[in-house]
Design a protein around this motif. Sequence first.
Motif, PDB file in Angstrom:
ATOM      1  N   ASP A  67      -0.971  50.003  16.087  1.00 54.20           N
ATOM      2  CA  ASP A  67      -1.614  51.308  15.855  1.00 54.20           C
ATOM      3  C   ASP A  67      -1.044  52.333  16.819  1.00 54.20           C
ATOM      4  O   ASP A  67      -1.672  52.706  17.808  1.00 54.20           O
ATOM      5  CB  ASP A  67      -3.130  51.174  16.022  1.00 54.20           C
ATOM      6  N   ILE A  68       0.178  52.773  16.563  1.00 52.23           N
ATOM      7  CA  ILE A  68       0.885  53.708  17.438  1.00 52.23           C
ATOM      8  C   ILE A  68       1.387  54.876  16.603  1.00 52.23           C
ATOM      9  O   ILE A  68       2.067  54.675  15.593  1.00 52.23           O
ATOM     10  CB  ILE A  68       2.065  53.029  18.150  1.00 52.23           C
ATOM     11  N   ALA A  82      -0.462  49.658  30.993  1.00 52.09           N
ATOM     12  CA  ALA A  82      -0.438  48.854  29.764  1.00 52.09           C
ATOM     13  C   ALA A  82       0.372  47.580  29.962  1.00 52.09           C
ATOM     14  O   ALA A  82       0.064  46.534  29.384  1.00 52.09           O
ATOM     15  CB  ALA A  82       0.142  49.678  28.620  1.00 52.09           C
ATOM     16  N   VAL A 121       8.049  51.192  22.028  1.00 53.56           N
ATOM     17  CA  VAL A 121       6.767  50.502  22.186  1.00 53.56           C
ATOM     18  C   VAL A 121       6.395  49.770  20.905  1.00 53.56           C
ATOM     19  O   VAL A 121       6.505  50.309  19.800  1.00 53.56           O
ATOM     20  CB  VAL A 121       5.659  51.502  22.579  1.00 53.56           C
ATOM     21  N   GLU A 122       5.927  48.547  21.053  1.00 56.91           N
ATOM     22  CA  GLU A 122       5.504  47.735  19.917  1.00 56.91           C
ATOM     23  C   GLU A 122       3.982  47.688  19.873  1.00 56.91           C
ATOM     24  O   GLU A 122       3.322  47.585  20.899  1.00 56.91           O
ATOM     25  CB  GLU A 122       6.064  46.320  20.048  1.00 56.91           C
ATOM     26  N   GLY A 123       3.424  47.757  18.678  1.00 59.28           N
ATOM     27  CA  GLY A 123       1.982  47.693  18.521  1.00 59.28           C
ATOM     28  C   GLY A 123       1.586  48.018  17.094  1.00 59.28           C
ATOM     29  O   GLY A 123       2.369  48.586  16.323  1.00 59.28           O
ATOM     30  N   LYS A 156       4.793  45.847  24.670  1.00 59.40           N
ATOM     31  CA  LYS A 156       3.838  45.712  23.569  1.00 59.40           C
ATOM     32  C   LYS A 156       2.483  46.233  24.030  1.00 59.40           C
ATOM     33  O   LYS A 156       2.011  45.874  25.103  1.00 59.40           O
ATOM     34  CB  LYS A 156       3.724  44.259  23.118  1.00 59.40           C
ATOM     35  N   ILE A 157       1.854  47.075  23.230  1.00 57.87           N
ATOM     36  CA  ILE A 157       0.540  47.627  23.547  1.00 57.87           C
ATOM     37  C   ILE A 157      -0.384  47.326  22.376  1.00 57.87           C
ATOM     38  O   ILE A 157      -0.161  47.793  21.260  1.00 57.87           O
ATOM     39  CB  ILE A 157       0.615  49.141  23.826  1.00 57.87           C
ATOM     40  N   ASP A 158      -1.425  46.565  22.658  1.00 60.04           N
ATOM     41  CA  ASP A 158      -2.304  46.081  21.595  1.00 60.04           C
ATOM     42  C   ASP A 158      -3.553  46.924  21.397  1.00 60.04           C
ATOM     43  O   ASP A 158      -4.517  46.475  20.778  1.00 60.04           O
ATOM     44  CB  ASP A 158      -2.704  44.626  21.881  1.00 60.04           C
ATOM     45  N   PRO A 163      -3.344  45.253  31.050  1.00 61.70           N
ATOM     46  CA  PRO A 163      -3.797  45.521  29.682  1.00 61.70           C
ATOM     47  C   PRO A 163      -5.293  45.292  29.489  1.00 61.70           C
ATOM     48  O   PRO A 163      -5.900  45.880  28.596  1.00 61.70           O
ATOM     49  CB  PRO A 163      -2.954  44.565  28.831  1.00 61.70           C
TER      50      PRO A 163
END
Length: 246
Positions: free
Chosen positions: A213-214, A108, A209-211, A181-183, A112
């Motif tokens: 939809d987690i 990720a 983790v930032e995103g 960050k995971i989009d 990504p």
Amino acid sequence: MQYLETASGRRLAYNKFSGRRTGVVFLGGLRSDMTGSKAMHLEAWARRSGREFLRFDYSGHGASSGAFTDGCIGDWAEDAMAAIDALTEGPQVIVGSSMGGWISLLMAKHRPDRMAGLVTIAAAPDFTENGYWKAWDEARRKELMEEGQVSLPSEYGEPMVITKRLIEDGRDHLVLDAPLKIDVPVRMLQGTADKDVTMDVALGLLDHVEGADIRLELVKGADHRFSDPDCLGTITRAVEEVLIRG
């Protein structure tokens, strides 16, 4: 079973089921192989649903080349990326179990574009540093540095051999020491009775983790194997949800 020769000269055993995309890739844990219950359950689900699916063994694991004690996180992450690049097309839903969760987070971070979604199962990010090195006393650390490896008892069979290279290389691949960050949709699964990766690790990862939809799902009483029928059903449900939302 088929084999992939990588640019690094490693021979990776794999099994791929061709089907409709987006595909799903399973990344196993430390000293596990692609014949484990979670990998086989996901393949059976993929075959029923006509979904493309890939499982493979890291070098030094299962039917792939090399010795386990020669490997490290960087090698195994390289194996995963080589397999995904060579054997799949387009973004994939990555399912990472334990160490595979760490490797999926490295994907990720660095690739990504190849990720359509992420499902982690008892993810163990940075375990070489936070799970081993920081927990060891000075005598154990000295043994590792002088002898090059230590053997730890394991409830999964033979003692777990942890090498100096594994610890030192792990420091080059940490994911919790900088923002991540995971989009894509992320589903984290964690058992409350897991003694190898405790709930505080999962909660810390959720916070880190930032995103957009987690989600973290805790399964009361589930252990690190996360492989009873209910847990296996939870995994496929999470994969299906990520596929829909991705």
